[in-house]
Design a protein around this motif. Structure first.
Motif, PDB file in Angstrom:
ATOM      1  N   UNK A 156       0.791  -1.212   0.046  1.00 58.79           N
ATOM      2  CA  UNK A 156      -0.060   0.179   0.042  1.00 58.79           C
ATOM      3  C   UNK A 156       0.901   1.323   0.197  1.00 58.79           C
ATOM      4  N   UNK A 157       1.040   1.758  -1.070  1.00 57.46           N
ATOM      5  CA  UNK A 157       2.194   2.820  -1.104  1.00 57.46           C
ATOM      6  C   UNK A 157       1.636   4.035  -0.817  1.00 57.46           C
ATOM      7  N   UNK A 158       2.475   5.073  -0.076  1.00 60.08           N
ATOM      8  CA  UNK A 158       2.138   6.077   0.576  1.00 60.08           C
ATOM      9  C   UNK A 158       2.866   7.429  -0.038  1.00 60.08           C
ATOM     10  N   UNK A 159       2.086   8.406  -0.233  1.00 67.44           N
ATOM     11  CA  UNK A 159       2.501   9.684  -0.599  1.00 67.44           C
ATOM     12  C   UNK A 159       2.266  10.535   0.338  1.00 67.44           C
ATOM     13  N   UNK A 160       3.439  11.314   1.003  1.00 70.37           N
ATOM     14  CA  UNK A 160       3.085  12.150   2.265  1.00 70.37           C
ATOM     15  C   UNK A 160       3.495  13.481   1.903  1.00 70.37           C
ATOM     16  N   UNK A 161       3.103  14.313   2.509  1.00 68.29           N
ATOM     17  CA  UNK A 161       3.050  15.762   2.234  1.00 68.29           C
ATOM     18  C   UNK A 161       3.733  16.177   3.656  1.00 68.29           C
ATOM     19  N   UNK A 162       5.003  16.634   3.427  1.00 68.58           N
ATOM     20  CA  UNK A 162       5.472  17.186   4.847  1.00 68.58           C
ATOM     21  C   UNK A 162       5.907  18.577   4.636  1.00 68.58           C
ATOM     22  N   UNK A 163       5.632  19.376   5.653  1.00 69.25           N
ATOM     23  CA  UNK A 163       5.868  20.870   5.790  1.00 69.25           C
ATOM     24  C   UNK A 163       6.132  21.202   7.127  1.00 69.25           C
ATOM     25  N   UNK A 164       7.228  21.940   7.260  1.00 65.82           N
ATOM     26  CA  UNK A 164       7.711  22.480   8.652  1.00 65.82           C
ATOM     27  C   UNK A 164       7.907  21.436   9.572  1.00 65.82           C
ATOM     28  N   UNK A 165       8.537  20.278   9.234  1.00 65.04           N
ATOM     29  CA  UNK A 165       8.623  19.221  10.063  1.00 65.04           C
ATOM     30  C   UNK A 165       7.621  18.276  10.400  1.00 65.04           C
ATOM     31  N   UNK A 166       6.366  18.674   9.959  1.00 65.75           N
ATOM     32  CA  UNK A 166       5.189  17.914  10.225  1.00 65.75           C
ATOM     33  C   UNK A 166       4.492  17.181   9.108  1.00 65.75           C
ATOM     34  N   UNK A 167       3.786  15.988   9.276  1.00 67.73           N
ATOM     35  CA  UNK A 167       3.112  15.378   8.248  1.00 67.73           C
ATOM     36  C   UNK A 167       1.825  16.123   8.213  1.00 67.73           C
ATOM     37  N   UNK A 168       1.466  16.867   7.035  1.00 69.04           N
ATOM     38  CA  UNK A 168       0.158  17.431   6.691  1.00 69.04           C
ATOM     39  C   UNK A 168      -0.893  16.558   6.395  1.00 69.04           C
ATOM     40  N   UNK A 169      -0.759  15.609   5.576  1.00 72.63           N
ATOM     41  CA  UNK A 169      -1.396  14.583   4.710  1.00 72.63           C
ATOM     42  C   UNK A 169      -0.819  13.579   4.232  1.00 72.63           C
ATOM     43  N   UNK A 258      -1.186  15.476  -7.467  1.00 77.25           N
ATOM     44  CA  UNK A 258      -1.560  15.929  -6.156  1.00 77.25           C
ATOM     45  C   UNK A 258      -0.349  16.726  -5.339  1.00 77.25           C
ATOM     46  N   UNK A 259       0.823  16.219  -5.803  1.00 79.90           N
ATOM     47  CA  UNK A 259       1.948  16.992  -5.020  1.00 79.90           C
ATOM     48  C   UNK A 259       2.227  18.423  -5.133  1.00 79.90           C
TER      49      UNK A 259
END
Length: 307
Positions: A156-169, A258-259
């Motif tokens: 189940x591949x994940x595409x994670x959005x990281x900003x300022x050290x946190x995972x936004x979604x 989406x990125x």
């Protein structure tokens, strides 16, 4: 010589990896078992089955008296104990705060929560285990914390959005599981050999079909895997790689759309699979992404600092 400071468990659906981890997050010793969460008994017998699996693997580590931390499906509904998901946006502190403890040989084993988010359309998405790998990647390469798109290929591949050290979604793609099902248990499998053969040109053709003609629809292009074989356009030995390229190509098509356009891409996970994704990204005319190994151990170490 470094000494162990933590027992870390990466306990997924199909396997268990136990690690002795030092004060720098490095693995000093590792043991593996096929006793994944999905293979162990659920219901009332569940906790005893999980404890027994751990006894079998690392009973001799218990006298060390080290802190213990586990990520993955061990904290799911069908795990040792269900640990509620933490909500995005989230960081290491939010994940550590949600950990719950179970007893094992007189020690407290802390089970980490997974993460939950919602798409813009309000559709929920979930992960368990990958969040720890993500935190490990950000520990190994802190510069990615400012802004990045972290891709973790797998079942189940994940595409994670990281900003300022946190995972936004994040977004999950069922790519690996779809491949396994179609490769072995569908009408497409009838033309494929039982063993896999490496065919990079067929893989590239599948990626290009997704990139250039993806608007035809995935289900239509999947049936073409069969017709290309029946018509003699592709040899049976080439069909598995073509199928793989097609599925990964559609995942990339959706993920890249989406990125955030300026967010650097990084691939995290099993090296051979990450390299496969990197070769597919090159066919989308993108610069080579950064590749990082499985960073679950480093993520467990980082989370242990907050528990």
């Amino acid at each position: 010589m470094s000494k162990a400071e933590l027992i870390g468990l990466d306990w997924g659906s199909t396997s268990l990896r136990a690690m002795l981890i030092d004060a720098r997050g490095q693995v000093l010793s590792e043991r593996r078992s096929a006793q994944g969460a999905s293979t162990l008994a659920g219901g009332p017998a569940g906790p005893a089955a999980f404890a027994a699996a751990l006894d079998e693997l690392i009973a001799d580590w218990a006298p060390l008296g080290l802190p213990m931390l586990a990520c993955g499906m061990v904290g799911s509904q069908h795990g040792w104990r269900e640990v509620p998901y933490a909500d995005c946006p989230a960081d290491a502190q939010a994940l550590a705060a949600g950990a719950l403890a179970v007893p094992w040989r007189g020690h407290a084993l802390r089970l980490l929560p997974g993460l939950r988010c919602e798409s813009a359309a309000g559709v929920p998405d979930l992960m368990r285990g990958e969040e720890t790998q993500l935190l490990g990647a950000l520990t190994l390469a802190p510069e990615l914390g400012a802004r990045s798109c972290v891709v973790m290929p797998g079942t189940h591949s994940k595409w994670a959005r990281v900003v300022d050290g946190g995972l936004l979604g994040f977004a999950t793609h069922l790519t690996g599981e779809l491949y396994a099902l179609l490769r072995r248990h569908s009408v497409l499998a009838r033309l494929m050999p039982s063993e896999d053969f490496s065919d990079p040109s067929a893989f590239a053709a599948g990626v290009r079909a997704a990139r250039e003609r993806g608007e035809e629809g995935l289900s239509h292009q999947l049936f073409a895997v069969r017709t290309l074989g029946l018509g003699g356009h592709l040899a049976g030995s080439a069909l598995p790689d073509y199928l793989s390229g097609l599925l990964i190509g559609h995942e990339l098509r959706a993920g890249l759309a989406a990125r955030d356009a300026d967010a650097p891409l990084v691939l995290v996970g099993e090296p051979a699979l990450c390299q496969r994704y990197a070769s597919a990204l090159a066919l989308f005319d993108l610069a080579a992404p950064r590749l990082l190994p499985n960073t679950a151990a480093l993520g467990l170490w980082r989370l242990s600092q907050s528990c």
